[in-house]
Design a protein around this motif. Structure first.
Motif, PDB file in Angstrom:
ATOM      1  N   ASN B 197       6.379  48.873 -74.478  1.00  0.00           N
ATOM      2  CA  ASN B 197       7.489  49.800 -74.687  1.00  0.00           C
ATOM      3  C   ASN B 197       8.842  49.218 -74.293  1.00  0.00           C
ATOM      4  N   TRP B 200      10.180  46.435 -77.445  1.00  0.00           N
ATOM      5  CA  TRP B 200      10.702  46.785 -78.782  1.00  0.00           C
ATOM      6  C   TRP B 200      12.219  46.985 -78.817  1.00  0.00           C
ATOM      7  N   PRO B 201      12.810  47.807 -77.900  1.00  0.00           N
ATOM      8  CA  PRO B 201      14.271  47.976 -77.970  1.00  0.00           C
ATOM      9  C   PRO B 201      15.012  46.651 -77.763  1.00  0.00           C
ATOM     10  N   ARG B 203      14.088  43.784 -78.829  1.00  0.00           N
ATOM     11  CA  ARG B 203      14.045  43.042 -80.095  1.00  0.00           C
ATOM     12  C   ARG B 203      15.042  43.616 -81.101  1.00  0.00           C
ATOM     13  N   VAL B 204      15.241  44.933 -81.048  1.00  0.00           N
ATOM     14  CA  VAL B 204      16.248  45.552 -81.919  1.00  0.00           C
ATOM     15  C   VAL B 204      17.631  45.019 -81.546  1.00  0.00           C
ATOM     16  N   MET B 209      21.660  45.016 -83.275  1.00  0.00           N
ATOM     17  CA  MET B 209      21.868  46.462 -83.359  1.00  0.00           C
ATOM     18  C   MET B 209      21.881  47.065 -81.958  1.00  0.00           C
ATOM     19  N   GLU B 213      19.267  52.394 -82.219  1.00  0.00           N
ATOM     20  CA  GLU B 213      19.024  52.369 -83.671  1.00  0.00           C
ATOM     21  C   GLU B 213      17.548  52.233 -84.010  1.00  0.00           C
ATOM     22  N   ILE B 214      16.745  51.956 -83.007  1.00  0.00           N
ATOM     23  CA  ILE B 214      15.294  51.905 -83.207  1.00  0.00           C
ATOM     24  C   ILE B 214      14.779  53.245 -83.742  1.00  0.00           C
TER      25      ILE B 214
END
Ligand SMILES: Cc1cc2nc3c(=O)[nH]c(=O)nc-3n(C[C@H](O)[C@H](O)[C@H](O)COP(=O)(O)O)c2cc1C
Lengths: 183, 221
Positions: B197, B200-201, B203-204, B209, B213-214
């Protein structure tokens, strides 16, 4: 109510079921044939989560189907049962549609799953068809339907295995508002 | 004996699990069966090319060992298409052979791979192939990152045992002792979830971004 049918019916049995659906549905039901050999299978890039969140990186027509699918009240997936699972073409569509969930890992019915991206999610129906399917194949297909329900947290998926010329009450259930009222 | 290791990851050899899993499995098999010929095949993601060379390589092998990722609870679509190509190409002269498979998932629970393995089993049964052992592996996504951790270590002991079960079954006469193995690295699920968890953000953000924006909803009407 907005209804969408997403189908891969490469044979006469599938056509028979599709004809039944088309004959018995009103103009509020939209049909999408997703059997296109030219489409790219999912590349496993996770671009739909981290590059263009919510949309697949490929633009080859499936985005238009997804827009209808995700915004529907009811969606029916239809394909021939293939070794107890989805047909390759329907599977391509489902693989390319993981943008309907978020990448996060959450607990759902005691297992890890992804939370949905949208607040509103359609009620899902999954119909597989085939002649002389074994009980094992039909049971596996239904289990895979349950898994899809967990995966998409739709909490509503109805799965059935149809045989051509057999009982199509499942399709009537999909088309019929009354079913929702009754449940 | 010719073993064909078949990689069913759409990411090919760059994938994070299927290919390194096959390499590890091949290593374990060599320990005992050093005179077996080992070949590797990555199933092409696109079906646009001539399927004949792929089918020929499959037909020439005595044993198939698949590794593939779990995609939406079953097999990736291009693997299904290749299995269909194989089914169409079969003739009464086509050989039977033993089939083994590892399906690995991003989710930690290995049992989530059960139905994918069952699809492979039914494919085998409908095509005169001898389904032997299926391994369902949870926590597959970080496999490559952890490849330096020895298979003999505590963390991977269950995985090693499953690979050894395949190795020991290759020329066994009787039915496999355990036709299904469900394994994962010995790592806490709660920690795995937290790690996933957080990643992921980030990597965005790396893609230029804002983290928020995820949550984009491009198809909301
Ligand atoms: C389209 C798609 C669908 C996936 N579906 C699942 C799933 O249903 N369950 C799961 O645990 N992991 C799922 N994953 C995660 C992969 O199984 C996991 O990342 C795997 O380790 C990738 O292996 P590879 O690098 O060999 O391709 C999915 C990944 C993608 C891209």
């Amino acid at each position: 109510m907005k209804y969408t049918v997403i189908y891969d019916c490469p044979d006469s049995q599938g056509q028979d079921i599709l004809d039944y659906l088309m004959k018995n549905s009103s103009d509020k039901v939209r049909f999408f044939n997703i059997a296109d050999e030219e489409r790219q299978p999912c590349a496993g890039c996770f671009g739909c989560w981290i590059k263009t969140p919510g949309a697949c990186i490929y633009k080859d027509g499936l985005d238009a189907v997804q827009r209808e699918d995700f915004g529907s009240d009811r969606v029916l997936f239809l394909c021939p049962v293939t070794w107890g699972g989805y047909s390759p073409a329907l599977k391509l569509y489902l693989d390319r549609s993981i943008c309907r969930v978020l990448p996060f890992l959450v607990s759902h019915r005691g297992e890890t799953h992804h939370p949905p991206r949208y607040e509103h999610n359609p009620q899902l129906f999954l119909a597989g068809y085939g002649s002389s399917l074994s009980t094992e194949e039909s049971e596996l297909f239904k289990k895979i339907g349950e898994n899809l329900d967990d995966n998409l947290s739709s909490n509503s998926l109805n799965t059935a295995v149809l045989s051509v010329g057999g009982d199509y009450s499942f399709l009537d259930g999909f088309l019929n508002d009354a079913m929702e009222a009754a449940s | 004996m010719k073993i064909l290791f078949i990689n069913g990851s759409p990411r090919g050899e760059k994938g994070s699990s299927s290919f390194p899993i096959l390499k590890d499995l091949a290593g374990v098999i060599t320990e005992v069966h050093e005179n077996f010929e080992q070949n590797f095949l990555t199933l092409p993601r696109s079906m646009k090319g001539d399927p004949a060379p792929v089918l020929k390589q499959m037909e020439e092998a005595d044993i198939w060992v698949f590794a593939m990722p779990l995609y939406v609870d079953t097999l990736p679509s291009h693997v299904l298409r290749w299995l269909m190509e194989y089914q169409k190409s079969r003739t009464p002269e086509s050989l039977s052979r033993r089939v083994y498979a590892v399906v690995n998932s991003g989710f930690p629970e290995p049992e989530q791979n059960r139905e994918a393995l069952k699809v492979l089993e039914l494919f085998c049964r409908q095509n005169g192939l001898e389904w032997r052992i299926g391994i369902g592996m949870g926590m597959g996504e970080p496999y490559k990152q952890m490849v330096q951790v020895p298979l003999k270590s505590f963390f991977k002991s269950d995985i090693l045992r499953a690979y050894e079960a395949v190795r020991d079954d290759l020329n066994r006469e009787s039915l496999p002792e355990k036709p299904l193995c469900f394994v994962r690295m010995r790592w806490p699920v709660w920690l795995y979830r937290i790690q996933g968890n957080m990643g992921w953000p980030m990597r965005v953000k790396q893609n230029g971004m804002k983290k928020s924006e995820i949550y984009a909803r491009p198809y909301v009407l």
